[in-house]
Design an enzyme around this catalytic site. Structure first.
Site, short mmCIF file in Angstrom:
data_model
loop_
_atom_site.label_atom_id
_atom_site.label_comp_id
_atom_site.label_asym_id
_atom_site.label_seq_id
_atom_site.Cartn_x
_atom_site.Cartn_y
_atom_site.Cartn_z
N LEU A 65 8.25 -35.83 -18.81
CA LEU A 65 8.52 -34.85 -19.85
C LEU A 65 9.89 -35.00 -20.37
O LEU A 65 10.68 -35.68 -19.72
CB LEU A 65 8.09 -33.37 -19.19
CG LEU A 65 6.74 -33.34 -18.66
CD1 LEU A 65 6.75 -32.13 -17.67
CD2 LEU A 65 5.86 -33.21 -19.79
N PRO A 66 9.99 -34.34 -21.60
CA PRO A 66 11.55 -34.55 -22.29
C PRO A 66 12.60 -34.10 -21.66
O PRO A 66 13.63 -34.81 -21.47
CB PRO A 66 11.31 -33.89 -23.62
CG PRO A 66 9.74 -33.62 -23.89
CD PRO A 66 9.07 -33.62 -22.44
N THR A 96 13.98 -37.34 -17.20
CA THR A 96 15.47 -37.35 -17.08
C THR A 96 15.97 -35.99 -17.16
O THR A 96 15.91 -35.23 -18.36
CB THR A 96 16.17 -38.18 -17.88
OG1 THR A 96 15.91 -39.72 -17.50
CG2 THR A 96 17.74 -38.16 -17.76
N LYS A 171 21.10 -41.38 -11.92
CA LYS A 171 20.73 -41.56 -13.34
C LYS A 171 21.89 -41.09 -14.20
O LYS A 171 22.34 -41.90 -15.19
CB LYS A 171 19.40 -41.01 -13.60
CG LYS A 171 18.98 -40.73 -15.32
CD LYS A 171 18.32 -42.19 -15.90
CE LYS A 171 18.19 -42.10 -17.21
NZ LYS A 171 17.57 -43.33 -17.78
N LYS A 246 21.66 -37.24 -25.07
CA LYS A 246 21.20 -36.48 -24.08
C LYS A 246 21.71 -36.43 -22.62
O LYS A 246 22.05 -35.64 -22.17
CB LYS A 246 19.61 -36.58 -24.07
CG LYS A 246 18.83 -35.84 -22.93
CD LYS A 246 17.40 -36.42 -22.73
CE LYS A 246 16.96 -35.57 -21.56
NZ LYS A 246 15.81 -36.30 -20.91
P1 NAD Z 1 8.55 -38.59 -25.52
O1 NAD Z 1 9.09 -37.44 -26.29
O2 NAD Z 1 8.09 -39.83 -26.16
O3 NAD Z 1 7.51 -38.09 -24.56
C1 NAD Z 1 7.35 -36.73 -23.95
C2 NAD Z 1 5.88 -36.31 -23.99
O4 NAD Z 1 5.74 -35.27 -23.36
C3 NAD Z 1 5.45 -36.16 -25.35
O5 NAD Z 1 4.18 -37.01 -25.45
C4 NAD Z 1 5.05 -34.60 -25.30
O6 NAD Z 1 3.84 -34.44 -26.03
C5 NAD Z 1 4.78 -34.42 -23.88
N1 NAD Z 1 4.83 -33.03 -23.52
C6 NAD Z 1 6.05 -32.23 -23.94
N2 NAD Z 1 5.79 -30.90 -23.23
C7 NAD Z 1 4.46 -30.93 -22.59
C8 NAD Z 1 3.83 -29.82 -21.78
N3 NAD Z 1 4.34 -28.77 -21.49
N4 NAD Z 1 2.75 -30.50 -21.11
C9 NAD Z 1 2.26 -31.77 -21.55
N5 NAD Z 1 2.90 -32.52 -22.33
C10 NAD Z 1 3.88 -32.39 -22.82
O7 NAD Z 1 9.79 -38.88 -24.68
P2 NAD Z 1 10.00 -40.39 -23.78
O8 NAD Z 1 10.97 -41.13 -24.54
O9 NAD Z 1 8.51 -40.83 -23.13
O10 NAD Z 1 10.90 -39.71 -22.56
C11 NAD Z 1 10.36 -39.01 -21.27
C12 NAD Z 1 11.49 -38.81 -20.45
O11 NAD Z 1 11.90 -40.22 -20.10
C13 NAD Z 1 12.94 -38.05 -21.12
O12 NAD Z 1 13.09 -37.14 -20.09
C14 NAD Z 1 13.69 -38.88 -21.40
O13 NAD Z 1 14.82 -38.68 -21.49
C15 NAD Z 1 13.51 -40.21 -20.15
N6 NAD Z 1 13.64 -41.60 -20.53
C16 NAD Z 1 13.16 -42.23 -21.73
C17 NAD Z 1 13.75 -43.37 -21.85
C18 NAD Z 1 13.56 -44.01 -23.35
O14 NAD Z 1 13.79 -45.30 -23.66
N7 NAD Z 1 12.37 -43.53 -24.04
C19 NAD Z 1 14.31 -44.19 -21.06
C20 NAD Z 1 14.78 -43.71 -19.71
C21 NAD Z 1 14.49 -42.30 -19.70
#
Ligand code: NAD
Length: 296
Positions: A65-66, A96, A171, A246
């Site tokens: 999740l975000p 994260t 992290k 972030k």
């Molecule tokens: P994203 O925004 O693409 O995906 C998050 C998903 O969570 C979305 O599809 C959203 O609809 C869903 N969501 C939000 N609230 C929800 C709920 N209550 N119930 C169900 N689904 C829900 O984000 P991401 O890029 O996949 O990142 C996810 C996590 O991974 C974050 O914490 C980010 O910091 C971490 N991260 C991302 C990266 C990257 O390169 N994108 C790298 C390392 C870590």
């Protein structure tokens, strides 16, 4: 074969969940985005109607999740996953998030008779797709041992960082190093350029001298020396400046909680905040060199 609820099928969670399906596991998938769920159903997962539905009758629940608020609202309280899941379920949160939210959620899960680990990742969308993520895991040795076989289907390097929340600590510390070092490398390359030293020559010298670091040798912020770095494609991400901001803000929160000075971490957060203020937060984080050059 395990039964797994997977919640959060975004840029990272989507490909991670697909890798679990490919490995033969049975997935119940949920996201607020119907499109994201449909993608997973097409890949072979079952559709869950709600997050709670995804957590019922499964051995494992993975969340991606975000941020901390999303994790707390999905897990905690009467309507949360902890109240809905069967006793003995293992929760793996790979989002994260801030350290206090991670520790509070894990404590609530343990109090309800469940196991939980925080398992944030590094490696980006490319690593999620290729199944080569690095997982930094916090939790009891037993919970880590249970989580490991699943994590190995989504990642290549799986580290036990210690007790609950320590995955998040690892992290934010790692990404604080990365954010600071990218700025340092960017400043040096701009200074070298201004003084008449071409980028390739500085790279050849510094990459074998004491200035060597990942931000230079794997992700060089100037075009040329590292052909795969985002600098060669107009700073298309990669890992966005918004994501870096972030993580640096999480590091600043952690530094306040721990009453530990992190002056360069604070400066790094401010520089990425300037990129955001200029509307350039969707550039790769190595695009911070444009800010230093005065181009944004
Ligand atoms: P994203 O925004 O693409 O995906 C998050 C998903 O969570 C979305 O599809 C959203 O609809 C869903 N969501 C939000 N609230 C929800 C709920 N209550 N119930 C169900 N689904 C829900 O984000 P991401 O890029 O996949 O990142 C996810 C996590 O991974 C974050 O914490 C980010 O910091 C971490 N991260 C991302 C990266 C990257 O390169 N994108 C790298 C390392 C870590």
């Amino acid at each position: 074969m395990a039964t797994i609820g997977f919640i959060g099928l975004g840029n990272m969670g989507g490909p991670m969940a697909r890798n679990l399906v490919k490995a033969g596991h049975q997935l119940k998938a949920f996201d607020l985005s119907e499109k994201a769920v449909a993608g997973l159903v097409e890949a072979g997962a079952m559709r869950a109607a709600t997050a709670r539905d995804a957590a019922r009758g499964v051995e494992f629940v993975v969340t991606m999740l975000p941020a901390g608020d999303h994790v707390r609202s999905v897990y905690l309280g009467e309507g949360g996953l902890i109240a809905a899941a069967d006793k003995g379920t293992l929760f793996i949160d790979s989002s994260t998030i801030d350290v206090p939210s991670a520790r509070e959620t894990i404590a609530a899960a343990e109090a309800a008779g469940m196991d939980m680990v925080d398992a944030p990742v590094s490696g980006g969308v490319g690593g999620a797709e290729a199944g080569t993520l690095t997982f930094m895991v916090g939790g009891t040795p037993d919970a880590f041992a249970r989580a490991r076989p699943l994590l190995e289907k989504m990642g290549k390097n799986i580290f036990h960082a210690g007790a609950a929340g320590n995955g998040q600590v690892a992290k934010v510390c790692n990404n604080m190093i990365l954010g600071i070092s990218m700025i340092g490398v960017s400043e040096a390359f701009v200074l070298g350029e201004k003084l008449g030293l071409d980028a390739q020559t500085l790279f050849d010298i510094s990459s074998t001298a004491s200035g060597q670091c990942w931000s230079m040798t794997s992700y060089c912020p100037v075009p040329g020396p590292v052909p795969t770095s985002p600098a060669n494609r107009g700073y298309a991400p990669g890992f966005t400046a918004a994501m870096m901001l972030k993580d640096l803000r999480l590091a600043q929160d952690a530094s306040r909680t721990a009453r530990t000075p992190t002056p360069l971490g604070a400066q790094a957060a401010q520089l990425y905040a300037l990129m955001e203020a200029a509307g350039e937060e969707n550039l790769d984080f190595s695009g911070v060199i444009k800010l230093i050059r005065g181009e944004i």
